[in-house]
Design a protein around this motif. Structure first.
Motif, PDB file in Angstrom:
ATOM      1  N   TYR A   1     -15.507 -12.972  36.645  1.00 50.10           N
ATOM      2  CA  TYR A   1     -16.713 -13.431  37.314  1.00 50.10           C
ATOM      3  C   TYR A   1     -17.032 -14.658  36.802  1.00 50.10           C
ATOM      4  O   TYR A   1     -17.430 -15.606  37.962  1.00 50.10           O
ATOM      5  CB  TYR A   1     -17.807 -12.367  37.004  1.00 50.10           C
ATOM      6  N   PRO A   2     -17.052 -15.254  35.614  1.00 49.94           N
ATOM      7  CA  PRO A   2     -17.541 -16.402  35.340  1.00 49.94           C
ATOM      8  C   PRO A   2     -16.574 -17.432  35.884  1.00 49.94           C
ATOM      9  O   PRO A   2     -16.920 -18.712  36.149  1.00 49.94           O
ATOM     10  CB  PRO A   2     -17.308 -16.709  33.714  1.00 49.94           C
ATOM     11  N   GLU A   3     -15.353 -17.227  36.283  1.00 51.65           N
ATOM     12  CA  GLU A   3     -14.446 -18.147  36.865  1.00 51.65           C
ATOM     13  C   GLU A   3     -14.852 -18.281  38.271  1.00 51.65           C
ATOM     14  O   GLU A   3     -14.653 -19.193  39.192  1.00 51.65           O
ATOM     15  CB  GLU A   3     -12.862 -17.656  36.596  1.00 51.65           C
ATOM     16  N   LEU A   4     -14.978 -16.953  39.091  1.00 53.05           N
ATOM     17  CA  LEU A   4     -15.153 -16.790  40.244  1.00 53.05           C
ATOM     18  C   LEU A   4     -16.491 -17.738  40.953  1.00 53.05           C
ATOM     19  O   LEU A   4     -16.494 -18.058  41.982  1.00 53.05           O
ATOM     20  CB  LEU A   4     -15.543 -15.337  40.779  1.00 53.05           C
ATOM     21  N   PHE A   5     -17.574 -17.634  39.996  1.00 58.10           N
ATOM     22  CA  PHE A   5     -18.900 -18.142  40.269  1.00 58.10           C
ATOM     23  C   PHE A   5     -18.968 -19.594  39.399  1.00 58.10           C
ATOM     24  O   PHE A   5     -19.997 -20.153  39.603  1.00 58.10           O
ATOM     25  CB  PHE A   5     -20.000 -17.085  39.693  1.00 58.10           C
ATOM     26  N   ALA A   6     -17.862 -19.843  38.914  1.00 54.87           N
ATOM     27  CA  ALA A   6     -18.140 -21.388  38.287  1.00 54.87           C
ATOM     28  C   ALA A   6     -18.546 -22.269  39.438  1.00 54.87           C
ATOM     29  O   ALA A   6     -18.157 -22.316  40.417  1.00 54.87           O
ATOM     30  CB  ALA A   6     -16.639 -21.821  37.697  1.00 54.87           C
ATOM     31  N   SER A   7     -19.457 -23.267  38.919  1.00 55.80           N
ATOM     32  CA  SER A   7     -20.123 -24.334  40.174  1.00 55.80           C
ATOM     33  C   SER A   7     -20.619 -23.558  41.281  1.00 55.80           C
ATOM     34  O   SER A   7     -20.413 -24.058  42.436  1.00 55.80           O
ATOM     35  CB  SER A   7     -19.069 -25.433  40.251  1.00 55.80           C
TER      36      SER A   7
END
Ligand code: SF4
Lengths: 238, 464
Positions: free
Chosen positions: A87-93
């Motif tokens: 999730y942190p990668e998917l929602f980065a920026s």
């Protein structure tokens, strides 16, 4: 503690017993359990297939539902890795980047939550059978969970854990991979099943129902006697 | 679907059901695994060593321009001719020009995956040259007119019996099952070739910027002879092979041996610093180095996947990959197979044509866990998938995921979908595994779990 239990979509539809066992165990330990009814899927299928926009469509409401959770417990290493790691990668920026990170830090896979967070090792379960444990790849390598399930199984009365040589080898499920490349997926499953059978175990236990669905599917098609069961169901047997 | 994808699917289907192949690879790698684990345990701190290797490679790759210039300046100072090749075509043309200048007729070649990458042998043979591979495994697959099966073990898919038959057929030797004797047969043929070859072509395992040397590591001594006997030596290497310091080899040579073959160190480790110098009695009179880019700089420009250039071609990720182990090296249809091949081939040969390799993975991460230089292999597969969809989404797949998202976000619809699934199950049983079965990909080899009457959510709602 109030625990928000995230039941993966296929556990909800196909393996409710695993989810019910988790509720019973957590409530039995005196915690309050919530199951947000609006959560259906973590979004892993589109994410793993490369459709990240579509994955965000599914995942954004999940973040919303988990926003205020004290602790999120997920009954699958795979969906756990999705929420905690991807999730942190998917929602980065994106505007939800911060929220995704916060939720990630409060998210646990079920067995790791019991041992790592709550410090529970013995649930007083009885399961008089010879079993072998399958490490789901996401739980093992994305979340680093290896010991917790074994510690819990080690305290189950009557249970004999026999490790298989291919314990850490992928079973070949891999989500949409199993349908896109069924022949490779099947070959991998056969290797895994053969390794499990070598141990003489009656059950393959895992903390991932998706791997077990694939393995059980192969085993029953081939008429093999060995059965599969989710870790939570073993731990709930009294 | 690209023709490469169709080929892959076709071969994968056959190979994954080939139990004989499965057993050969399992046996071969079983021995490797034991040796590798022992060698790893001999490191004081294997994880620390991996970290250090990753840091050194990071430094080298992120300052590649600086280190390449250093490397080349040192080489040229000792009389080595350095050639830069942006593409495979250019590299082949450079080497063909050297061949023409030298009026060469016969070439001896030690193992070099970069040469496979640019199909160098084809080009040389078309130009009328006789090229002989002298690494035993490469020699074997060359006799079979096939590509190497594995980047470190080119002929690991063959049994001793098959190799003996091949030698009988192609070299007229007597049947034998003894590995020593098989090696001797090949050696007798090869020794003659060394003495008559006009040019020796090698690859390089590492290039040292500090000293302007290349390092070749091998077990048969064939690369040494390739470099030492012919008058002209040509080395073809990818630009990413550079390491900053000579001392870096103290880590990288044992690391490559550990992960490549399960050895503490390979039998022959040689450094080459230039052609024969005035007053020296042996060595090649001329040494040409061809530095190959062939899309490596494009990978360098990709900050997310740049670490794929750290690869030291040890083959360890192939060895642990359950996909590789079940479909085999040739199924990939490209020079670099296994996880690293699935990561870099889309960069080297086009994402849309080669994205299927990134899809053909369960993303288990065994590769990333083993890679000695800590390349984030399986996450790069995920990024390739994302990039491929960004570039060219599959219409129906996207539609399906949009529909999935629409339903997943509406609990009422989601619960209807579950009910429909349950109602459909008895019908599906009638057509199970046949062409009519919507779940055919699953049910041809696997049973579906029976869908229970009460879902978890039903149970949860009812108990409240
Ligand atoms: S990616 Fe890593 S494990 Fe694979 S060949 Fe390269 S260095 Fe070895």
């Amino acid at each position: 503690m109030t625990i928000t239990l995230f039941i993966p979509c296929f556990v909800d539809a196909l393996f409710p017993c695993a989810g019910i066992s988790m509720v019973q165990i957590l409530e039995g330990l005196g915690h309050k359990v919530l199951c947000p009814e609006k959560i259906s899927c973590c979004g892993q299928p589109p994410f793993n297939s490369g459709y990240w926009d579509e994955a965000r469509t599914v995942a954004a409401p999940v973040l919303e539902q988990l926003k205020d959770a004290e602790a999120v417990v997920i009954g699958s290493g795979s969906c756990g890795a999705m929420v905690k790691k991807f999730y942190p990668e998917l929602f980065a920026s994106t505007p939800q980047a911060q929220l995704a990170k916060q939720i990630s830090s409060r998210t646990w896979e079920f067995s790791d939550f019991l041992v790592g967070k709550l410090g529970i090792t013995d649930l007083g379960a009885k399961f008089p059978h010879r079993v072998t444990f399958h490490d789901g790849c996401h739980g093992l390598r994305e979340l680093g969970i290896k010991k917790s399930p074994r510690i819990l199984l080690g305290h189950v009365q009557g249970l004999q854990l026999v490790e298989m040589s291919e314990a850490e080898t992928c079973c070949g499920f891999g989500g949409t991979f199993a349908a896109k490349f069924p022949m490779i997926s099947t070959a991998m499953g056969e290797v895994k099943c053969a390794s499990a059978a070598e141990t003489g175990a009656e059950y393959i236990v895992s903390n991932d129902s998706s791997c077990l669905m694939h393995l059980q599917g192969l085993l029953s098609r081939q008429g093999k006697p060995i059965k599969t069961i989710h870790l939570a169901e073993v731990l709930a047997r009294q | 679907m690209s023709t490469f994808a169709a080929q892959f699917l076709k071969h994968a289907r056959v190979m994954s059901g080939d139990l004989r192949h499965r057993k050969i690879i399992r046996t071969a790698l079983g021995n490797y695994e034991i040796a590798r684990d022992q060698r790893q345990a001999a490191f004081q701190d294997w994880q620390g060593a991996r970290q250090l290797a990753a840091v050194i490679k990071w430094e080298a790759v992120n300052h590649l321009d600086k280190y390449l210039e250093q490397f080349v300046a040192k080489l040229e100072a000792r009389g080595t001719k350095v050639h830069w090749a942006s593409t495979g075509d250019q590299a082949r043309e450079i080497i063909l020009q050297i061949v023409r200048d030298k009026k060469a007729r016969s070439i001896i070649k030690s193992k070099a995956m970069t040469a496979e990458e640019i199909h160098l042998n084809d080009a040389l043979e078309k130009a009328g040259l006789n090229v002989v591979e002298n690494d035993l495994g490469e020699f074997i697959v060359q006799l079979r007119h096939e590509a190497p099966y594995h980047i470190v073990f080119p002929s690991m898919h063959l049994t001793r019996g098959e190799i003996s038959e091949l030698f009988q057929r192609e070299l007229g030797s007597a049947p034998t099952n003894d590995p020593e004797e098989l090696t001797m047969i090949a050696r007798r043929v090869l020794r003659k070739k060394y003495l008559t070859a006009d040019i020796g072509i090698t690859g390089a395992n590492f290039a040292i910027a500090e000293t302007g040397m290349i390092s070749i590591t091998e077990n048969e001594g064939n690369a040494r002879l390739t470099a030492a006997l012919p008058k002209t030596m040509v080395t073809l290497m990818g630009i990413e092979k550079v390491l900053p310091k000579l001392a870096d080899l103290a880590l990288f040579l044992p690391m490559l041996a550990t992960m490549g073959t399960g050895q503490q160190i390979t039998c022959y480790n040689t450094m080459y610093g230039g052609p024969r110098q005035p007053g020296e009695s042996d060595g090649p009179e001329e040494w040409h180095i061809v530095l190959l880019d062939n899309h490596r700089t494009e990978l360098l420009a990709d900050a997310e996947q740049r670490d794929a250039l750290h690869c030291i071609r040890c083959g360890a990720c192939l060895n642990v990959c359950p996909i590789f182990r079940n479909v085999g090296g040739h199924t990939y249809g490209t020079t670099y197979s296994g996880p690293i091949g699935s990561v870099i081939t889309p960069h080297l040969r086009g994402l849309q044509d080669w994205k299927h390799l990134s899809n053909a993975s369960s993303l288990c991460g065994a590769c990333t866990q083993t890679c000695p230089v800590k390349i984030d292999l399986h996450h790069h597969l995920l990024q390739n998938r994302r990039n491929a969809v960004k570039g060219k989404p599959a219409f129906f797949e996207r539609l399906a995921y949009q529909a999935f998202g629409f339903v997943a976000n509406r609990p009422a619809l989601w619960s209807i979908a579950k009910k429909l699934g349950r109602l459909g199950q008895p019908l599906q049983k009638l057509v199970k595994g046949s062409a009519l079965d919507p779940a055919k990909a699953w049910t041809q080899t696997r049973d579906l779990p029976p869908q229970p009457k009460e879902s978890f959510k039903d149970w949860w709602t009812n108990r409240k």
